[in-house]
Motif scaffolding. Structure first.
Motif, mmCIF file in Angstrom:
data_model
loop_
_atom_site.group_PDB
_atom_site.id
_atom_site.type_symbol
_atom_site.label_atom_id
_atom_site.label_comp_id
_atom_site.label_asym_id
_atom_site.label_seq_id
_atom_site.Cartn_x
_atom_site.Cartn_y
_atom_site.Cartn_z
ATOM 1 N N ASP A 197 -24.133 68.379 41.208
ATOM 2 C CA ASP A 197 -22.855 69.170 41.759
ATOM 3 C C ASP A 197 -22.123 67.779 42.307
ATOM 4 O O ASP A 197 -22.144 67.473 43.553
ATOM 5 N N GLY A 198 -21.346 67.224 41.607
ATOM 6 C CA GLY A 198 -20.675 66.142 41.952
ATOM 7 C C GLY A 198 -19.534 65.699 41.047
ATOM 8 O O GLY A 198 -19.306 66.309 40.108
ATOM 9 N N VAL A 199 -18.957 64.520 41.259
ATOM 10 C CA VAL A 199 -17.689 64.058 40.449
ATOM 11 C C VAL A 199 -18.106 62.699 39.712
ATOM 12 O O VAL A 199 -18.912 61.884 40.699
ATOM 13 N N SER A 200 -17.572 62.348 38.925
ATOM 14 C CA SER A 200 -17.988 60.865 38.507
ATOM 15 C C SER A 200 -17.027 60.044 39.186
ATOM 16 O O SER A 200 -16.042 60.321 39.722
ATOM 17 N N LEU A 201 -17.883 58.678 39.316
ATOM 18 C CA LEU A 201 -17.111 57.821 40.318
ATOM 19 C C LEU A 201 -15.469 57.396 39.497
ATOM 20 O O LEU A 201 -14.756 57.032 40.222
ATOM 21 N N ARG A 202 -15.845 57.587 38.193
ATOM 22 C CA ARG A 202 -14.375 57.433 37.547
ATOM 23 C C ARG A 202 -13.393 58.315 37.904
ATOM 24 O O ARG A 202 -11.977 57.958 38.131
ATOM 25 N N ALA A 203 -13.810 59.702 38.086
ATOM 26 C CA ALA A 203 -12.670 60.855 38.292
ATOM 27 C C ALA A 203 -12.155 60.454 39.828
ATOM 28 O O ALA A 203 -11.222 60.607 40.183
ATOM 29 N N LEU A 204 -13.417 59.974 40.697
ATOM 30 C CA LEU A 204 -13.069 59.739 42.158
ATOM 31 C C LEU A 204 -11.998 58.706 42.388
ATOM 32 O O LEU A 204 -11.027 58.738 43.032
ATOM 33 N N ARG A 222 -38.198 49.153 38.222
ATOM 34 C CA ARG A 222 -39.729 49.157 38.567
ATOM 35 C C ARG A 222 -40.549 49.668 37.224
ATOM 36 O O ARG A 222 -41.604 49.147 37.214
ATOM 37 N N LEU A 223 -39.829 50.289 36.556
ATOM 38 C CA LEU A 223 -40.572 51.055 35.156
ATOM 39 C C LEU A 223 -40.403 49.829 33.970
ATOM 40 O O LEU A 223 -40.873 50.279 32.748
ATOM 41 N N GLY A 224 -39.578 49.299 34.215
ATOM 42 C CA GLY A 224 -39.292 48.184 33.062
ATOM 43 C C GLY A 224 -38.233 48.422 32.282
ATOM 44 O O GLY A 224 -38.141 48.148 30.881
ATOM 45 N N VAL A 225 -37.261 49.530 32.848
ATOM 46 C CA VAL A 225 -36.046 50.131 32.004
ATOM 47 C C VAL A 225 -35.096 49.301 32.519
ATOM 48 O O VAL A 225 -34.442 49.222 33.933
ATOM 49 N N VAL A 226 -34.130 48.825 31.631
ATOM 50 C CA VAL A 226 -32.708 48.224 31.868
ATOM 51 C C VAL A 226 -31.808 49.275 31.414
ATOM 52 O O VAL A 226 -31.769 49.633 30.254
ATOM 53 N N HIS A 227 -30.803 49.642 32.118
ATOM 54 C CA HIS A 227 -29.780 50.718 31.849
ATOM 55 C C HIS A 227 -28.902 50.345 30.775
ATOM 56 O O HIS A 227 -28.497 50.851 29.741
ATOM 57 N N ARG A 228 -28.329 49.047 30.803
ATOM 58 C CA ARG A 228 -27.128 48.511 29.915
ATOM 59 C C ARG A 228 -26.005 49.039 29.944
ATOM 60 O O ARG A 228 -25.020 48.359 29.053
ATOM 61 N N ASP A 229 -25.775 50.160 30.544
ATOM 62 C CA ASP A 229 -24.404 50.824 30.678
ATOM 63 C C ASP A 229 -23.716 51.314 32.040
ATOM 64 O O ASP A 229 -23.487 52.286 31.988
ATOM 65 N N TYR A 230 -24.165 50.491 32.928
ATOM 66 C CA TYR A 230 -23.787 50.987 34.320
ATOM 67 C C TYR A 230 -22.148 50.737 34.311
ATOM 68 O O TYR A 230 -21.488 49.892 34.067
ATOM 69 N N LYS A 231 -21.536 51.864 34.743
ATOM 70 C CA LYS A 231 -20.121 51.916 34.855
ATOM 71 C C LYS A 231 -19.517 53.275 35.574
ATOM 72 O O LYS A 231 -20.509 53.849 35.818
ATOM 73 N N PRO A 232 -18.434 53.188 36.012
ATOM 74 C CA PRO A 232 -18.009 54.368 36.978
ATOM 75 C C PRO A 232 -18.153 55.639 36.377
ATOM 76 O O PRO A 232 -18.720 56.829 37.007
ATOM 77 N N GLU A 233 -18.126 55.841 35.040
ATOM 78 C CA GLU A 233 -18.451 57.153 34.279
ATOM 79 C C GLU A 233 -19.931 57.632 34.542
ATOM 80 O O GLU A 233 -20.294 58.890 34.412
ATOM 81 N N ASN A 234 -20.666 56.647 34.619
ATOM 82 C CA ASN A 234 -22.183 57.010 34.848
ATOM 83 C C ASN A 234 -22.840 56.942 36.013
ATOM 84 O O ASN A 234 -23.838 57.242 36.439
ATOM 85 N N VAL A 235 -21.978 57.093 37.096
ATOM 86 C CA VAL A 235 -22.348 57.354 38.392
ATOM 87 C C VAL A 235 -21.470 58.470 39.098
ATOM 88 O O VAL A 235 -20.347 58.443 38.883
ATOM 89 N N LEU A 236 -22.489 59.348 39.406
ATOM 90 C CA LEU A 236 -21.938 60.831 40.050
ATOM 91 C C LEU A 236 -22.048 60.524 41.388
ATOM 92 O O LEU A 236 -23.048 60.384 42.194
#
Length: 286
Positions: free
Chosen positions: A90-97, A125-139
């Motif tokens: 229940d939130g808005v994307s950082l891009r929309a903000l 910690r699990l050995g996973v790299v996101h590779r596409d952190y950007k304002p659209e992908n932060v809520l």
């Protein structure tokens, strides 16, 4: 024939659509729990590589039990389609903000960065790299918390991968086609932090070639942000991955030290203030 839907869920509203698929709001018919269902697009469903990638995303999310990452309920695959059933945030994307508010106060920007970095740290910690952190992908939620979403091009740190990401947030090593590391995510998060503070991306560019040159060669524009956080921006946007904090956990430690020194012990509460007034009723849900 109508599009395939996941059995057991009543769908009500499309939340968003893109090249790889669409996300719809649905309710689990037995429990009444609202969820977000991410469908792989029909055109990609017949291409094994994309189905494999989608399945990988589900597997990565399934291994991540983090309050800072949108959770996975189930993955469903049939001959007619594939879908990931996720927690509805229940939130808005950082891009929309940013589009609605413009630049944020440093405390609010630091708070958003910290929450989503904690999600990244759990992934690292699990050995996973996101590779596409950007304002659209932060809520961002009304209590000022933030969650990371969309691991669509995430990779295992042991995998060699080609160029992937969103150009304005891609680290120099991504432009060179080298393997992504946790420090690659730190770069993208810092580029996003820069945008939160200034309202613009760190490096302008009219085309991909120009963007590539700037990310690889141009000086870090640290003087454009408040003096207190310049060292954080310089470190996070360092050209060499070895000069950045090694992973999100290390970056959070630096962030907290700098924020505490510059803004005092109440910086998180002050950062939460303006975010608590978010109107999520008209925001985006994932």
């Amino acid at each position: 024939m109508s599009a395939w839907t996941v059995p057991g869920y009543a769908e009500s509203l499309e939340l968003g659509a893109g090249a790889s698929g669409r996300v719809v709001l649905a309710v689990h018919e037995v429990t009444g729990v609202p969820v977000a269902v991410k469908y792989l697009s029909e055109s990609l469903h017949t291409r094994p590589g994309f189905v494999h990638g989608f399945r990988t995303e589900a597997r990565l999310l399934g291994g991540l039990d983090s309050p800072h990452v949108a959770g996975l309920y189930e993955y469903v695959e049939s001959p007619d389609g594939a879908a990931i059933v996720m927690e509805l945030v229940d939130g808005v994307s950082l891009r929309a903000l940013l589009a609605g508010r413009g630049p944020l106060d440093p405390e609010a920007a630091l708070l958003i960065l910290k929450g989503s970095l904690l999600g990244l740290a759990d992934a690292h910690r699990l050995g996973v790299v996101h590779r596409d952190y950007k304002p659209e992908n932060v809520l961002v939620t009304p209590d000022g918390a933030s969650k990371l979403v969309d691991f669509g091009i995430a990779v295992d740190t042991r995998a060699r991968a080609g160029v992937a990401g969103t150009p304005s947030y891609m680290a120099p090593e991504q432009w060179r086609g080298e393997p992504a590391s946790p420090a690659t995510d730190v770069y993208a998060a810092t580029a996003t932090f820069f945008e939160c503070l200034t309202g613009r991306k760190p490096y302008p560019g009219d085309n991909i070639a120009e963007l590539a040159l700037r990310h690889v060669d141009a000086p870090v524009p640290a003087e454009d942000v408040p003096e207190a956080v310049r060292s954080l921006v310089r470190r996070g946007l360092a050209k060499e991955a070895s000069h950045r904090p090694a992973d999100a956990e290390a970056f959070v430690a630096e962030l907290e030290a700098i924020a505490g020194t510059a803004y005092g012990p109440g910086w998180e509460e002050r950062g939460r203030g303006p975010l608590a007034l978010l109107d999520v009723a008209h925001g985006e849900h994932h």
